[in-house]
Write a protein that holds these residues in place. Structure first.
Motif, short mmCIF file in Angstrom:
data_model
loop_
_atom_site.label_atom_id
_atom_site.label_comp_id
_atom_site.label_asym_id
_atom_site.label_seq_id
_atom_site.Cartn_x
_atom_site.Cartn_y
_atom_site.Cartn_z
N LEU B 193 0.83 -1.21 0.00
CA LEU B 193 0.00 0.00 0.00
C LEU B 193 0.86 1.25 0.00
O LEU B 193 0.53 2.26 -0.64
N ASP B 194 1.98 1.15 0.68
CA ASP B 194 2.90 2.28 0.73
C ASP B 194 3.49 2.58 -0.65
O ASP B 194 3.73 3.75 -1.00
N LEU B 195 3.72 1.50 -1.42
CA LEU B 195 4.21 1.72 -2.78
C LEU B 195 3.19 2.50 -3.60
O LEU B 195 3.52 3.45 -4.32
N LEU B 196 1.93 2.07 -3.47
CA LEU B 196 0.87 2.77 -4.20
C LEU B 196 0.77 4.22 -3.74
O LEU B 196 0.67 5.14 -4.55
N THR B 197 0.80 4.39 -2.44
CA THR B 197 0.73 5.75 -1.90
C THR B 197 1.90 6.59 -2.40
O THR B 197 1.73 7.77 -2.77
N GLY B 198 3.06 6.00 -2.43
CA GLY B 198 4.24 6.74 -2.91
C GLY B 198 4.09 7.16 -4.35
O GLY B 198 4.42 8.31 -4.71
N ALA B 199 3.59 6.26 -5.18
CA ALA B 199 3.41 6.61 -6.59
C ALA B 199 2.36 7.69 -6.76
O ALA B 199 2.54 8.66 -7.52
N VAL B 200 1.26 7.54 -5.99
CA VAL B 200 0.20 8.54 -6.10
C VAL B 200 0.68 9.90 -5.62
O VAL B 200 0.40 10.93 -6.25
N GLN B 201 1.44 9.91 -4.55
CA GLN B 201 1.94 11.19 -4.02
C GLN B 201 2.92 11.84 -4.99
O GLN B 201 2.92 13.06 -5.16
N ALA B 202 3.73 11.01 -5.63
CA ALA B 202 4.65 11.57 -6.63
C ALA B 202 3.87 12.20 -7.77
O ALA B 202 4.19 13.30 -8.24
N TYR B 203 2.84 11.50 -8.18
CA TYR B 203 2.01 12.02 -9.28
C TYR B 203 1.32 13.30 -8.86
O TYR B 203 1.28 14.29 -9.59
N ILE B 204 0.77 13.30 -7.63
CA ILE B 204 0.04 14.50 -7.16
C ILE B 204 0.98 15.69 -7.08
O ILE B 204 0.66 16.81 -7.51
N PHE B 205 2.17 15.46 -6.53
CA PHE B 205 3.12 16.57 -6.38
C PHE B 205 3.49 17.12 -7.76
O PHE B 205 3.55 18.35 -7.96
N ALA B 206 3.74 16.20 -8.70
CA ALA B 206 4.12 16.66 -10.04
C ALA B 206 2.98 17.41 -10.72
O ALA B 206 3.18 18.46 -11.34
#
Lengths: 249, 234
Positions: B193-206
């Motif tokens: 879940l943390d991997l998914l969260t990390g990818a989503v957060q990277a996308y959101i920040f970008a």
């Protein structure tokens, strides 16, 4: 909680350095290679489009050429048709004229042949009739072939004009007499008597035998003649029949 | 844990500069990304392999997102947005390395990211609209809005910091707590879940970076409506 400003600054620097590194060594090269590939694809597409346009133009030209060829062919066909019609009319007119001429010639020839045939048939019929009559007359008694024609001969001589009648036995010349057979002395004497009576002077006879007379007697000079024989009668009948047939035909 | 987990202790000193663990991890990530970039750059060709195709896919996806949001040529913004995305993604996923704590779980890293984005927003805005034109956007729709617009610049950068920091740091804490209580295999679903969260957060920040840059480049009023999230994600 407190902020480590050194770490914050270092991380900001790190991020800027990373931006520079990735920009120079990752994003730009990849974007460039993608752009190059896109340019190559665009170039190929452009070439394909140009080739397509060229093909379409060639197709259009070919269509125009085909249309022109079709129009020219139609014109040639129309001209050839007109020429053929004209030639056909000419040939038909010539053929009609020739046919008319041949028909007229054929009609004339047929008419001539028919007339010839009719004339031949008439002649043949006349000769047949004459022959039949001649054969019938041959059955007459030998005496009747002479004696029955003496008076007729004298009447014929008597009906001639005076000067013509005078030519017979003039200057003591013998009258040329044709008989179908040799005459007996009685018959010759009867003939001489009848002719002398008709001439009003004595006549001498020079008898020649002509079996073609069948029956009867004929006298003649260089300018006149008295025919009183079956042959003469049959020839006159045949001539009359032929003249009548030609006149009716 | 004797001190606060939110306080960074220097690992060593570079003269007067204390070097903390997020910085070192960031350096490792930088080296990793740089090596990947060098490796890939030497093998770029017109006929791409699998790795190049994947890299081109990422770059084209970034370009597409930037174009959609900024409504301009993505080239000037590709490096910043792409680097932010890749760095945050790799940093978030670095938690998979045993004993490693992602640098984005440190408030200083997130703040550095937000500050760089804020500075880039100002820089791109001035370059696109000129100095007067850019600062004139702060007076829209009236002069009275200048303080609010200035505060907005700070608060939205602060929201980016807090969002990223909160999500990543909480994930690290949760996994650490579960690991200490339940054993070795139990945290694995949480790590996924943390991997998914990390990818989503990277996308959101970008994406938020794109939105802010787009707003600065095009002006607040001309920002495409679909590129302006009605409510920022958490």
């Amino acid at each position: 909680m407190r902020i480590d400003w050194w770490t914050l600054g270092l991380q900001a620097i790190n991020l800027l350095v990373l931006v520079w590194i990735l920009s120079r060594f990752l994003f730009r090269p990849i974007a460039r290679i993608v752009a190059e590939r896109q340019a190559a694809a665009d170039r190929i597409l452009e070439e394909a489009r140009a080739a397509k346009d060229k093909a379409e133009a060639a197709g259009q030209e070919a269509k125009l050429a085909a249309d022109e060829a079709a129009a020219a062919r139609s014109g040639m066909i129309a001209a050839a048709t007109r020429e053929a019609d004209k030639e056909k009319e000419t040939l038909l007119a010539a053929a009609r004229a020739e046919a008319g001429r041949l028909r007229d010639m054929a009609h004339k020839e047929a008419e001539r042949i028919r007339a010839d045939e009719a004339a031949r048939a008439g002649d043949w019929a006349s000769r047949l009739a004459v022959d039949i009559a001649a054969r019938l007359f041959e059955r007459l008694p030998q005496d009747a072939r002479i004696a029955g024609f003496i008076d007729g001969l004298a009447d014929g001589l008597r009906q001639l004009p005076e000067n013509t009648r005078g030519e017979f036995g003039a200057d003591g010349e013998a009258i040329a007499l044709k008989a179908p057979r040799a005459l007996s002395a009685e018959e010759e004497g009867a003939i001489r008597t009848a002719l002398s009576k008709a001439l009003g002077r004595d006549a001498t006879l020079a008898v020649t035998v002509d079996p073609g007379l069948i029956a009867g007697l004929e006298i003649e000079t260089r300018h006149a003649a008295v025919h009183n024989s079956f042959r003469n009668d049959l020839d006159r009948i045949a001539a009359t029949l032929t003249r009548d047939r030609n006149g009716n035909g | 844990m004797t001190g606060s987990p939110l306080v960074l202790e220097p690992l060593f000193m570079l003269g007067p500069v204390p070097v903390t663990r997020p910085v070192v991890t960031t350096w490792a990530i930088m080296v990793l990304l740089a090596l990947f970039a060098f490796y890939l750059r030497g093998r770029l060709s017109r006929e791409p392999g699998k790795l190049q195709s994947a890299a081109e896919l990422v770059v084209e996806a970034i370009d597409h997102q930037v174009s959609e949001v900024v409504q301009r040529d993505p080239a000037p913004y590709r490096a910043l947005v792409g680097t932010v995305f890749l760095f945050i993604l790799v940093a978030n996923w670095s938690s998979l390395v045993p004993g490693n704590e992602p640098p984005t779980a440190a408030l200083e890293t997130d703040a550095a990211l937000a500050l760089v984005v804020l500075a880039a927003t100002v820089w791109f805005g001035i370059r696109a609209q000129g100095l007067r034109g850019y600062f004139a956007t702060f007076a829209q729709p009236s002069w009275a809005m200048i303080p609010l617009n200035l505060i907005e610049q700070i608060t939205r950068a602060f929201s980016m910091i807090v969002r990223l920091f909160g999500n990543i740091m909480s994930g690290v804490f949760v996994i650490g707590i579960v690991l200490s209580l339940a054993g070795l295999l139990v945290p694995i679903p949480l790590m996924a879940l943390d991997l998914l969260t990390g990818a989503v957060q990277a996308y959101i920040f970008a994406i938020l970076s794109c939105v802010f840059i787009g707003a600065a480049v095009n002006g607040e009023e001309s920002t495409p409506p679909k590129a302006r999230p009605e409510r920022e994600p958490t």
